[in-house]
Scaffold this active site. Structure first.
Site, PDB file in Angstrom:
ATOM      1  N   GLU A  88       0.827  -1.192   0.000  1.00 15.49           N
ATOM      2  CA  GLU A  88       0.000   0.000   0.000  1.00 15.49           C
ATOM      3  C   GLU A  88       0.872   1.257   0.000  1.00 15.49           C
ATOM      4  OE1 GLU A  88      -3.744  -1.970   2.438  1.00 15.49           O
ATOM      5  OE2 GLU A  88      -2.621  -0.367   3.376  1.00 15.49           O
ATOM      6  N   CYS A 101       3.655   8.658   0.784  1.00 11.83           N
ATOM      7  CA  CYS A 101       4.084   7.756   1.851  1.00 11.83           C
ATOM      8  C   CYS A 101       4.326   6.383   1.233  1.00 11.83           C
ATOM      9  CB  CYS A 101       3.011   7.686   2.934  1.00 11.83           C
ATOM     10  SG  CYS A 101       3.386   6.558   4.284  1.00 11.83           S
ATOM     11  N   CYS A 108       5.983  -6.347   8.409  1.00  7.16           N
ATOM     12  CA  CYS A 108       7.012  -5.753   9.268  1.00  7.16           C
ATOM     13  C   CYS A 108       7.343  -6.730  10.392  1.00  7.16           C
ATOM     14  CB  CYS A 108       6.518  -4.427   9.843  1.00  7.16           C
ATOM     15  SG  CYS A 108       7.756  -3.526  10.806  1.00  7.16           S
ATOM     16  N   CYS A 112       5.376  -3.802  16.680  1.00  2.58           N
ATOM     17  CA  CYS A 112       4.709  -2.818  17.537  1.00  2.58           C
ATOM     18  C   CYS A 112       3.249  -3.221  17.740  1.00  2.58           C
ATOM     19  CB  CYS A 112       4.795  -1.432  16.921  1.00  2.58           C
ATOM     20  SG  CYS A 112       6.487  -0.824  16.708  1.00  2.58           S
ATOM     21  N   CYS A 115       0.322  -1.227  15.897  1.00  2.59           N
ATOM     22  CA  CYS A 115       0.425  -1.037  14.449  1.00  2.59           C
ATOM     23  C   CYS A 115      -0.176  -2.228  13.702  1.00  2.59           C
ATOM     24  CB  CYS A 115       1.893  -0.860  14.054  1.00  2.59           C
ATOM     25  SG  CYS A 115       2.151  -0.618  12.282  1.00  2.59           S
ATOM     26  N   GLY A 155       6.439  -1.409   6.863  1.00  5.22           N
ATOM     27  CA  GLY A 155       7.801  -1.872   7.068  1.00  5.22           C
ATOM     28  C   GLY A 155       8.704  -0.907   7.807  1.00  5.22           C
ATOM     29  N   GLU A 156       9.858  -1.408   8.211  1.00 11.61           N
ATOM     30  CA  GLU A 156      10.904  -0.634   8.883  1.00 11.61           C
ATOM     31  C   GLU A 156      11.993  -0.336   7.847  1.00 11.61           C
ATOM     32  OE1 GLU A 156      13.580   1.258  10.487  1.00 11.61           O
ATOM     33  OE2 GLU A 156      12.088   0.773  12.013  1.00 11.61           O
ATOM     34  N   SER A 187      11.488   7.225   8.536  1.00 10.61           N
ATOM     35  CA  SER A 187      10.891   7.005   9.848  1.00 10.61           C
ATOM     36  C   SER A 187      11.299   5.628  10.347  1.00 10.61           C
ATOM     37  CB  SER A 187       9.365   7.099   9.752  1.00 10.61           C
ATOM     38  OG  SER A 187       8.776   6.831  11.009  1.00 10.61           O
ATOM     39  N   SER A 212      10.506   6.776  16.282  1.00 13.44           N
ATOM     40  CA  SER A 212       9.363   6.473  17.139  1.00 13.44           C
ATOM     41  C   SER A 212       9.847   6.115  18.546  1.00 13.44           C
ATOM     42  CB  SER A 212       8.559   5.307  16.557  1.00 13.44           C
ATOM     43  OG  SER A 212       7.961   5.680  15.327  1.00 13.44           O
ATOM     44  N   ASN A 214       7.414   6.621  21.651  1.00 12.84           N
ATOM     45  CA  ASN A 214       6.119   6.065  22.074  1.00 12.84           C
ATOM     46  C   ASN A 214       5.989   5.721  23.556  1.00 12.84           C
ATOM     47  OD1 ASN A 214       5.183   6.177  19.356  1.00 12.84           O
ATOM     48  ND2 ASN A 214       6.300   4.288  18.944  1.00 12.84           N
ATOM     49  N   ASN A 290      -4.451   5.994  15.819  1.00 15.95           N
ATOM     50  CA  ASN A 290      -5.432   5.817  14.747  1.00 15.95           C
ATOM     51  C   ASN A 290      -6.134   4.475  14.932  1.00 15.95           C
ATOM     52  OD1 ASN A 290      -4.804   8.268  13.312  1.00 15.95           O
ATOM     53  ND2 ASN A 290      -2.880   7.287  12.711  1.00 15.95           N
ATOM     54  N   CYS A 333      -1.204   6.623   9.716  1.00 21.02           N
ATOM     55  CA  CYS A 333      -0.074   6.054  10.445  1.00 21.02           C
ATOM     56  C   CYS A 333      -0.516   4.831  11.250  1.00 21.02           C
ATOM     57  CB  CYS A 333       0.504   7.123  11.374  1.00 21.02           C
ATOM     58  SG  CYS A 333       1.824   6.556  12.431  1.00 21.02           S
TER      59      CYS A 333
END
Length: 344
Positions: A88, A101, A108, A112, A115, A155-156, A187, A212, A214, A290, A333
């Site tokens: 995506e 983006c 991933c 997290c 996520c 993904g990272e 990111s 991140s 968090n 989100n 996000c």
């Protein structure tokens, strides 16, 4: 072989081996990256024989566009890879520019818990042509020029360092997409070895960096971001404090606010304590969680978000609230997920 997996120098070597003039490489890339022509037949300053050779031996991109989902503030593109996976990409409408983006992996491995992408685990890294292909296909369907690219999709990025780095080289080179380095953002969830590598890389260390955090406490961060067990908060902050950023730029600290988990005043005060000695080096992005029906967390009320921000502001730390775009199409996000049944 994919043309978009090659740098100008690499393509020059290829055309030289064929027996063509080296400048043909520049002509080919000019069609792709300046005019967004994705068909060899349209490259009219090449001979018919040359176009036929390219068509028989090379491809430009590897992604099949499956669906476009639109919202007033964004547009999500679903692509299928050659091996049948879904990725995506989200086009975000900013006030005076467009931001893309892009995804860097299928799934991933970071894990997290807040996520949606993490629910699928990691399938594989995206290749260079798959990263570049996201930009090319979206730009070819978009009237206005895309000025910003953020590696904040699936993904990272730093776990796919080599492919992301080469894609970035194509994005910022004058022979490529010719984006400003200050308009490309990486990111990361905080992979310490890769951040150290990035710090020593003359290309990558000039990009915008978002990290991140968090959670301001190690135990809480471990529960939200399991990678923190081996990439501890203390070590991460040491790396960020020493990151070779020029004085006029700041590292973005990203903090997803989750109702009843990490959004209390005590969390804000501890985050301020961690960042205070380097407050001119950092700025904080507060991102209200989100919602996702498959995740157990809730979005905090805005009064708690403002209260959290106020604590940081009072300590002199630049803090901004980012209301993610694309929530309505599950493109915000933390919401991207390759196996979500959106295609039904």
């Amino acid at each position: 072989m994919y043309i978009t997996s090659l740098t100008l120098q690499e393509l020059e070597e290829k055309v030289k081996q064929i027996g063509w003039e080296r400048y043909r490489a520049h002509q080919i890339l000019n069609w792709i990256y300046k005019r967004f022509v994705l068909d060899f037949e349209q490259m009219t300053n090449l001979s018919k024989e040359q176009r036929a050779f390219l068509k028989d031996n090379y491809l430009i991109h590897s992604l099949e566009l499956l669906k476009v989902v639109e919202a007033p503030d964004s547009k999500k593109f679903l692509f299928k890879t050659r091996d049948g996976h879904i990725i995506e990409t989200v086009l975000i409408y900013e006030r005076d520019h467009l931001t893309l983006c892009v995804s860097s992996q299928i799934g991933c491995a970071v894990g997290c818990t807040f996520c949606a992408t993490a629910k699928d685990g990691l399938t594989r890294n995206l290749r260079v042509e798959e990263i570049i292909g996201q930009f090319l296909q979206v730009q070819s369907l978009t009237k206005d020029k895309i000025r910003n690219v953020v590696f904040m999709g699936m993904g990272e990025p730093l776990a796919n360092y080599e492919n992301v780095r080469k894609a970035v080289e194509i994005m910022v080179s004058s022979w490529g997409l010719d984006l400003s380095k200050r308009r490309v953002s990486i990111s990361t969830s905080g992979l310490i070895n890769q951040l150290n590598r990035m710090a020593q890389d003359p290309l990558m260390r000039e990009l915008n960096l978002a990290v991140s955090i968090n959670a301001p406490f190690q135990s809480l961060r471990e529960s939200l971001m399991p990678l923190s067990k081996t990439n501890t908060l203390e070590e991460l902050l040491e790396v960020l404090y020493s990151f070779p950023y020029p004085p006029d730029r700041r590292i973005m600290i990203e903090y997803v606010l989750i109702h009843g988990v990490n959004d209390e005043v005590e969390h804000a005060k501890e985050l301020a304590r961690l960042l205070k000695k380097g407050k001119k080096k950092f700025k904080v992005n507060l991102i209200p969680f989100n919602p996702d029906p498959e995740l157990p967390y809730k979005r905090p009320p805005m009064e708690k978000v403002y209260r959290f921000q106020k604590v940081l502001w009072e300590e002199g730390i630049s803090t901004f609230i980012r209301i993610s775009k694309g929530i309505g199409l599950f493109g915000a996000c933390g919401q991207l997920r390759s196996k979500r049944l959106v295609l039904r």
